[in-house]
Design an enzyme around this catalytic site. Structure first.
Site, PDB file in Angstrom:
ATOM      1  N   ASP A  13       0.567   1.001  -4.688  1.00 29.58           N
ATOM      2  CA  ASP A  13      -0.036  -0.327  -4.830  1.00 29.58           C
ATOM      3  C   ASP A  13      -0.667  -0.688  -3.488  1.00 29.58           C
ATOM      4  O   ASP A  13      -0.354  -0.078  -2.462  1.00 29.58           O
ATOM      5  CB  ASP A  13       1.045  -1.355  -5.203  1.00 29.58           C
ATOM      6  CG  ASP A  13       0.480  -2.782  -5.271  1.00 29.58           C
ATOM      7  OD1 ASP A  13      -0.639  -2.956  -5.785  1.00 29.58           O
ATOM      8  OD2 ASP A  13       1.149  -3.722  -4.785  1.00 29.58           O
ATOM      9  N   SER A  14      -1.513  -1.686  -3.511  1.00 30.59           N
ATOM     10  CA  SER A  14      -2.114  -2.171  -2.278  1.00 30.59           C
ATOM     11  C   SER A  14      -1.051  -2.736  -1.324  1.00 30.59           C
ATOM     12  O   SER A  14      -1.271  -2.793  -0.126  1.00 30.59           O
ATOM     13  CB  SER A  14      -3.113  -3.273  -2.607  1.00 30.59           C
ATOM     14  OG  SER A  14      -2.477  -4.280  -3.378  1.00 30.59           O
ATOM     15  N   CYS A  76      -1.297  -1.108  -9.488  1.00 29.81           N
ATOM     16  CA  CYS A  76      -2.150  -2.144  -8.909  1.00 29.81           C
ATOM     17  C   CYS A  76      -3.328  -2.270  -9.865  1.00 29.81           C
ATOM     18  O   CYS A  76      -4.024  -1.280 -10.140  1.00 29.81           O
ATOM     19  CB  CYS A  76      -2.620  -1.686  -7.533  1.00 29.81           C
ATOM     20  SG  CYS A  76      -3.856  -2.760  -6.787  1.00 29.81           S
ATOM     21  N   GLU A 155       3.198 -14.207  -2.468  1.00 34.19           N
ATOM     22  CA  GLU A 155       3.636 -13.569  -1.210  1.00 34.19           C
ATOM     23  C   GLU A 155       4.392 -14.590  -0.345  1.00 34.19           C
ATOM     24  O   GLU A 155       5.316 -14.245   0.366  1.00 34.19           O
ATOM     25  CB  GLU A 155       2.448 -13.018  -0.442  1.00 34.19           C
ATOM     26  CG  GLU A 155       1.690 -11.990  -1.246  1.00 34.19           C
ATOM     27  CD  GLU A 155       1.622 -10.626  -0.614  1.00 34.19           C
ATOM     28  OE1 GLU A 155       1.506 -10.563   0.613  1.00 34.19           O
ATOM     29  OE2 GLU A 155       1.675  -9.623  -1.356  1.00 34.19           O
ATOM     30  N   CYS A 191      -2.250  -8.560 -12.827  1.00 36.90           N
ATOM     31  CA  CYS A 191      -2.066  -8.369 -11.385  1.00 36.90           C
ATOM     32  C   CYS A 191      -0.568  -8.189 -11.142  1.00 36.90           C
ATOM     33  O   CYS A 191       0.244  -8.875 -11.783  1.00 36.90           O
ATOM     34  CB  CYS A 191      -2.579  -9.596 -10.629  1.00 36.90           C
ATOM     35  SG  CYS A 191      -2.221  -9.555  -8.861  1.00 36.90           S
ATOM     36  N   HIS A 193       1.344  -9.208  -8.966  1.00 40.31           N
ATOM     37  CA  HIS A 193       2.089 -10.366  -8.464  1.00 40.31           C
ATOM     38  C   HIS A 193       2.414 -11.392  -9.547  1.00 40.31           C
ATOM     39  O   HIS A 193       3.321 -12.196  -9.390  1.00 40.31           O
ATOM     40  CB  HIS A 193       1.278 -11.081  -7.370  1.00 40.31           C
ATOM     41  CG  HIS A 193       1.216 -10.336  -6.078  1.00 40.31           C
ATOM     42  ND1 HIS A 193       0.772  -9.033  -5.984  1.00 40.31           N
ATOM     43  CD2 HIS A 193       1.542 -10.712  -4.815  1.00 40.31           C
ATOM     44  CE1 HIS A 193       0.824  -8.648  -4.718  1.00 40.31           C
ATOM     45  NE2 HIS A 193       1.277  -9.649  -3.994  1.00 40.31           N
TER      46      HIS A 193
HETATM   47  N1  DGL Z   1      -1.902  -5.338  -6.354  1.00 41.62           N
HETATM   48  C1  DGL Z   1      -3.081  -6.136  -6.614  1.00 41.62           C
HETATM   49  C2  DGL Z   1      -3.368  -6.159  -8.116  1.00 41.62           C
HETATM   50  O1  DGL Z   1      -2.531  -5.861  -8.940  1.00 41.62           O
HETATM   51  C3  DGL Z   1      -2.928  -7.541  -6.091  1.00 41.62           C
HETATM   52  C4  DGL Z   1      -2.935  -7.630  -4.576  1.00 41.62           C
HETATM   53  C5  DGL Z   1      -4.265  -7.220  -3.960  1.00 41.62           C
HETATM   54  O2  DGL Z   1      -5.275  -7.930  -4.096  1.00 41.62           O
HETATM   55  O3  DGL Z   1      -4.290  -6.157  -3.354  1.00 41.62           O
HETATM   56  O4  DGL Z   1      -4.473  -6.472  -8.502  1.00 41.62           O
END
Ligand code: DGL
Length: 281
Positions: A13-14, A76, A155, A191, A193
């Site tokens: 993931d990012s 992600c 976050e 997403c 989050h």
């Molecule tokens: N992990 C990203 C997503 O699921 C969210 C966080 C980001 O923008 O990197 O889209």
């Protein structure tokens, strides 16, 4: 084949948001091990161009392949939207993204045939959910809503349903969507989050639409899709008491930057994180 099956699953993931997917996979598949990479030095991906996200995703995939993973999960939505077709055609292992499982669940769940998709700017701009949903059911009406402020809210840990700030921000995005989509009955939390905002999203959506709105959790549906794909490929480790370990003993966790990881990550995983290892990609 037994040796193949015992290889870990790679997840990236990012940042640490993909730990929502890790948590769902670890509890659904109690014999599997995971190597996780959170690209915390370069988060967020959601505001970047598709080319940049593809380049970062290739770096992450190369790192995980060096750990001999048997399957790659792109946990992600932004990276799935930008990089899934490329990585699928380039890599020697199966690749699963977040978009297809989420779209399948939404297409199954909706009664009205009108589905809303919440995501980062990059995910919404890519049109990936729209394409995936329409390929499944061309008659669906899709309503897209970018929600760029939700990632920083989560976050920050302001995701409790009693939090006035997250209530206000969620209400503002959903009010916009409600005006365009009055008969929508399903919302994809597109997403990593957003599952942490589920109670707020459910509460505000019910108030605005005047009925319960189904929320599709991309983490949960990715775990189901992982089980299906591993089983089809003969790579699923059977559930057995001998191979079952505590979830954190089955997780190896790498990040590209350590700042704030310890505070934020445990909320996504839902339990204490194992020792995090720092890497440069
Ligand atoms: N992990 C990203 C997503 O699921 C969210 C966080 C980001 O923008 O990197 O889209």
């Amino acid at each position: 084949m037994a040796a193949d099956r015992s290889r870990p699953i790679g997840v990236f993931d990012s940042g640490v948001g993909g730990l929502t997917v890790v948590s769902a996979v670890l509890s659904r598949l109690p014999s599997e091990r995971i190597v996780y990479l959170g690209d915390t030095a370069r988060v967020p991906y959601g505001t970047r161009s598709a080319q940049t996200v593809l380049r970062y995703s290739r770096n992450a995939a190369r790192f995980l392949l060096a750990h001999d993973v048997k399957l790659l999960l792109i946990a992600c939505n932004t990276a799935s939207a930008a990089a899934l077709p490329g990585l699928r055609s380039e890599l020697p292992v199966g690749v699963l993204g977040a978009v297809e499982p989420g779209a399948e669940a939404a297409a199954r769940v909706t009664d009205s045939g009108e589905v809303g998709v919440l995501g980062t700017l990059a995910t919404i701009r890519s049109g990936a959910y729209e394409r995936a949903l329409l390929a499944l059911r061309p008659s669906l009406k899709i309503h897209l809503q970018p929600c760029p402020l939700l990632v920083p809210l989560v976050e920050e840990g302001w995701n409790d349903p009693s939090d006035p700030v997250s209530d206000l921000v969620v209400r503002r995005y959903l009010t916009d969507l409600r005006a365009r989509a009055p008969v929508l009955d399903t919302l994809v939390m597109g997403c990593t989050h957003y599952p942490l905002l589920r109670p707020t999203l459910a509460k505000v959506a019910e108030e605005l639409w005047g009925h319960k709105v189904s929320l599709v959790d991309s983490a949960e549906v990715m775990a189901q899709a992982t089980e299906r794909l591993l089983s089809e490929q003969g790579l699923l480790l059977p559930k057995s008491p001998e191979t079952e370990l505590h979830p954190t003993e089955r997780l190896r966790c790498f990040v590209t930057d350590e700042a704030r990881v310890a505070d934020v990550a445990a909320r996504f995983l839902g339990q204490k994180l194992p020792q995090v290892e720092l890497v440069d990609l």
